[in-house]
Design an enzyme around this catalytic site. Structure first.
Site, mmCIF file in Angstrom:
data_model
loop_
_atom_site.group_PDB
_atom_site.id
_atom_site.type_symbol
_atom_site.label_atom_id
_atom_site.label_comp_id
_atom_site.label_asym_id
_atom_site.label_seq_id
_atom_site.Cartn_x
_atom_site.Cartn_y
_atom_site.Cartn_z
ATOM 1 N N GLN A 82 0.835 -1.207 0.000
ATOM 2 C CA GLN A 82 0.000 0.000 0.000
ATOM 3 C C GLN A 82 0.863 1.248 0.000
ATOM 4 O O GLN A 82 1.876 1.311 0.692
ATOM 5 C CB GLN A 82 -0.812 0.059 1.296
ATOM 6 C CG GLN A 82 -2.118 -0.670 1.276
ATOM 7 C CD GLN A 82 -2.648 -0.819 2.685
ATOM 8 O OE1 GLN A 82 -2.304 -1.751 3.395
ATOM 9 N NE2 GLN A 82 -3.482 0.108 3.091
ATOM 10 N N ARG A 88 -6.323 -1.414 0.821
ATOM 11 C CA ARG A 88 -5.798 -2.717 0.434
ATOM 12 C C ARG A 88 -6.501 -3.215 -0.840
ATOM 13 O O ARG A 88 -5.889 -3.875 -1.671
ATOM 14 C CB ARG A 88 -5.988 -3.723 1.574
ATOM 15 C CG ARG A 88 -5.143 -3.389 2.802
ATOM 16 C CD ARG A 88 -5.376 -4.401 3.893
ATOM 17 N NE ARG A 88 -4.607 -4.111 5.103
ATOM 18 C CZ ARG A 88 -5.071 -3.417 6.135
ATOM 19 N NH1 ARG A 88 -6.290 -2.927 6.109
ATOM 20 N NH2 ARG A 88 -4.313 -3.212 7.201
ATOM 21 N N ASP A 148 -4.707 -8.046 13.206
ATOM 22 C CA ASP A 148 -5.677 -7.065 13.722
ATOM 23 C C ASP A 148 -6.122 -7.472 15.132
ATOM 24 O O ASP A 148 -6.276 -6.623 16.016
ATOM 25 C CB ASP A 148 -6.887 -6.982 12.796
ATOM 26 C CG ASP A 148 -6.459 -6.893 11.341
ATOM 27 O OD1 ASP A 148 -6.567 -5.831 10.742
ATOM 28 O OD2 ASP A 148 -5.979 -7.920 10.827
ATOM 29 N N HIS A 168 -8.340 -11.825 25.542
ATOM 30 C CA HIS A 168 -8.746 -12.617 24.382
ATOM 31 C C HIS A 168 -9.711 -11.769 23.565
ATOM 32 O O HIS A 168 -10.793 -11.426 24.050
ATOM 33 C CB HIS A 168 -9.410 -13.920 24.829
ATOM 34 C CG HIS A 168 -8.448 -14.792 25.575
ATOM 35 N ND1 HIS A 168 -7.587 -15.642 24.945
ATOM 36 C CD2 HIS A 168 -8.171 -14.871 26.897
ATOM 37 C CE1 HIS A 168 -6.822 -16.235 25.844
ATOM 38 N NE2 HIS A 168 -7.158 -15.789 27.040
ATOM 39 N N HIS A 175 -9.484 -8.504 6.309
ATOM 40 C CA HIS A 175 -8.289 -7.839 6.857
ATOM 41 C C HIS A 175 -8.253 -6.482 6.160
ATOM 42 O O HIS A 175 -7.617 -6.291 5.132
ATOM 43 C CB HIS A 175 -7.027 -8.649 6.556
ATOM 44 C CG HIS A 175 -5.759 -7.903 6.864
ATOM 45 N ND1 HIS A 175 -5.444 -7.444 8.116
ATOM 46 C CD2 HIS A 175 -4.737 -7.524 6.066
ATOM 47 C CE1 HIS A 175 -4.279 -6.815 8.071
ATOM 48 N NE2 HIS A 175 -3.835 -6.843 6.836
ATOM 49 N N THR A 230 4.516 -1.715 7.078
ATOM 50 C CA THR A 230 4.405 -2.411 8.371
ATOM 51 C C THR A 230 5.015 -3.797 8.197
ATOM 52 O O THR A 230 4.773 -4.449 7.183
ATOM 53 C CB THR A 230 2.934 -2.573 8.820
ATOM 54 O OG1 THR A 230 2.295 -3.562 8.017
ATOM 55 C CG2 THR A 230 2.157 -1.280 8.731
HETATM 56 P P1 NAD Z 1 7.873 -4.912 -0.432
HETATM 57 O O1 NAD Z 1 7.667 -4.065 -1.641
HETATM 58 O O2 NAD Z 1 8.932 -4.547 0.547
HETATM 59 O O3 NAD Z 1 8.175 -6.430 -0.887
HETATM 60 C C1 NAD Z 1 7.483 -7.060 -1.900
HETATM 61 C C2 NAD Z 1 8.491 -7.937 -2.623
HETATM 62 O O4 NAD Z 1 7.780 -8.702 -3.603
HETATM 63 C C3 NAD Z 1 9.571 -7.138 -3.365
HETATM 64 O O5 NAD Z 1 10.857 -7.544 -2.924
HETATM 65 C C4 NAD Z 1 9.326 -7.472 -4.825
HETATM 66 O O6 NAD Z 1 10.504 -7.525 -5.596
HETATM 67 C C5 NAD Z 1 8.662 -8.845 -4.703
HETATM 68 N N1 NAD Z 1 7.907 -9.195 -5.910
HETATM 69 C C6 NAD Z 1 7.099 -8.409 -6.670
HETATM 70 N N2 NAD Z 1 6.638 -9.105 -7.717
HETATM 71 C C7 NAD Z 1 7.163 -10.355 -7.618
HETATM 72 C C8 NAD Z 1 7.061 -11.523 -8.414
HETATM 73 N N3 NAD Z 1 6.329 -11.535 -9.538
HETATM 74 N N4 NAD Z 1 7.730 -12.608 -8.016
HETATM 75 C C9 NAD Z 1 8.478 -12.622 -6.888
HETATM 76 N N5 NAD Z 1 8.629 -11.525 -6.101
HETATM 77 C C10 NAD Z 1 7.971 -10.413 -6.478
HETATM 78 O O7 NAD Z 1 6.456 -5.023 0.282
HETATM 79 P P2 NAD Z 1 6.173 -5.497 1.780
HETATM 80 O O8 NAD Z 1 6.097 -4.308 2.660
HETATM 81 O O9 NAD Z 1 7.077 -6.619 2.106
HETATM 82 O O10 NAD Z 1 4.668 -6.024 1.610
HETATM 83 C C11 NAD Z 1 4.423 -7.209 0.851
HETATM 84 C C12 NAD Z 1 2.932 -7.490 0.809
HETATM 85 O O11 NAD Z 1 2.480 -7.810 2.133
HETATM 86 C C13 NAD Z 1 2.081 -6.302 0.358
HETATM 87 O O12 NAD Z 1 0.987 -6.753 -0.428
HETATM 88 C C14 NAD Z 1 1.571 -5.717 1.662
HETATM 89 O O13 NAD Z 1 0.387 -4.963 1.504
HETATM 90 C C15 NAD Z 1 1.350 -6.984 2.440
HETATM 91 N N6 NAD Z 1 1.257 -6.848 3.897
HETATM 92 C C16 NAD Z 1 0.360 -7.653 4.496
HETATM 93 C C17 NAD Z 1 0.201 -7.592 5.857
HETATM 94 C C18 NAD Z 1 -0.814 -8.507 6.482
HETATM 95 O O14 NAD Z 1 -1.253 -8.301 7.619
HETATM 96 N N7 NAD Z 1 -1.199 -9.573 5.824
HETATM 97 C C19 NAD Z 1 0.949 -6.690 6.622
HETATM 98 C C20 NAD Z 1 1.893 -5.914 5.981
HETATM 99 C C21 NAD Z 1 2.036 -5.987 4.591
#
Ligand code: NAD
Length: 314
Positions: A82, A88, A148, A168, A175, A230
């Site tokens: 994001q 999201r 969350d 709890h 999400h 995050t």
């Molecule tokens: P980031 O940009 O630091 O890392 C993403 C990585 O994915 C990069 O290194 C990029 O090169 C790689 N990537 C992109 N396309 C790719 C592909 N086709 N094949 C392989 N690798 C590829 O981002 P981040 O901060 O690590 O966040 C990653 C994801 O996690 C985001 O979608 C973010 O929104 C999500 N996220 C989820 C939560 C949750 O609670 N589930 C919390 C934080 C972030």
């Protein structure tokens, strides 16, 4: 240490923080990082490797998708994150295009791994991973609202002056913005929140609870506005889910799973309380919700489902 291998697809903030946590926990024998940006994955592995003299032995390396063939769990954090002000759900089509590349590559060698999804929009990407992989749905788990729920437990613990271990609290649904706090199942030290508030005597009630929940719901926006991403708390939330899988803990966690009738919902992935163990999602636990909570959960499901349908996934 258990004999196990975790492949992390996406060596960005979330993926590399998870790898760092796994090294410190000595939870697995092998960690493999895959990233489209090979240099990034290599740099992370070099840096992480240099911490090994201070940790217990673990094999960590950069790899290709063939590494998924004998993996215990494949964690997918690849995707676009994001940007400030972006929801999201805005990310959905961009990250679906990435999943259309990587999911076929992960399953090409007939992996028996559990897929653990962290990419946002989490519930849409979990659903996409199920559909694109064709794996049994119990083998695909989204980190969902575990993060969350932990944020709510933390804020309640600070507000009420008790250890988070005694709190709890459960957030279900998306999400994201439509997530639902389940006050009817919120307990402190075995007492319902109402009962605890009466004993505490500070006069807090639903208005204060909702203020705390608003901070949870908006936490990612607030953090991203300040530091751009995050990763620490999600890193440990992923470790919590991995631990439940690798140690076959049968833990009740709020994770995103495919629903097929539970809570009156079908053909949508969202977070509900689920028992997680070595086989993945063992069962969904139907909490007795109030009518208001159930309505909010259904609204949340409808929001996710609309994106799933718009993307042509359902
Ligand atoms: P980031 O940009 O630091 O890392 C993403 C990585 O994915 C990069 O290194 C990029 O090169 C790689 N990537 C992109 N396309 C790719 C592909 N086709 N094949 C392989 N690798 C590829 O981002 P981040 O901060 O690590 O966040 C990653 C994801 O996690 C985001 O979608 C973010 O929104 C999500 N996220 C989820 C939560 C949750 O609670 N589930 C919390 C934080 C972030």
């Amino acid at each position: 240490m258990l004999k196990s291998k975790v492949v992390i697809v996406g060596a960005g903030y979330v993926g590399s923080t998870l790898a760092y946590n796994l090294i410190q926990r000595a939870l697995v024998e092998e960690i493999v990082l895959i990233d489209i940006n090979q240099a990034k994955a290599e740099g992370e592995v070099m840096d992480l490797s240099h911490s090994l003299p201070f940790a217990r032995p673990v094999e960590i390396r950069v790899g290709g998708y063939e590494e998924c063939n004998d993996a215990t769990v494949v964690v997918i954090t690849a995707g676009v994150a994001q940007k400030p002000g972006e929801t999201r759900l805005d990310l959905a089509s961009r990250n679906l295009a990435i999943y259309q590349q990587i999911i076929p590559a992960i399953i090409a060698g007939g992996t028996k791994a559990i897929l653990l999804i962290a990419t946002n929009p989490l519930d849409v990407m979990t659903y996409a991973a199920i559909r694109l992989s064709g794996l049994p749905p119990e083998r695909v788990i989204g980190s969902g609202t575990l993060l969350d729920s932990s944020r709510l437990r933390f804020l309640l613990s600070r507000h009420c002056g008790v250890d988070p271990a005694n709190v709890h609290a459960y957030i279900l649904g998306e999400h994201g913005d439509s997530e639902v706090p389940i006050w009817s199942a919120t307990h402190i030290a075995g007492m319902h929140l109402d009962e605890y508030c009466a004993i505490c005597g500070r006069g807090c009630g639903p208005r204060v609870w909702e203020e705390l929940f608003a901070k949870v719901r908006d936490a990612a926006y607030e953090i991203i506005a300040r530091k751009g991403a995050t990763y620490y708390a999600i890193g440990l939330a992923l470790v919590r889910i991995l631990t439940a899988i690798l140690r076959d803990e049968h833990s009740l966690l709020t994770v995103s799973v495919l629903l097929n009738g539970a809570y009156g919902l079908r053909d949508v992935a969202l977070s509900v309380p689920a028992i997680v163990g070595r086989q993945g999602v063992e069962r969904v636990i139907p909490f007795p919700l109030t009518q208001e909570e159930e309505e909010k959960l259904h609204r949340s499901a409808a929001i996710i489902r609309e994106v799933i349908v718009t993307l042509g996934l359902a």
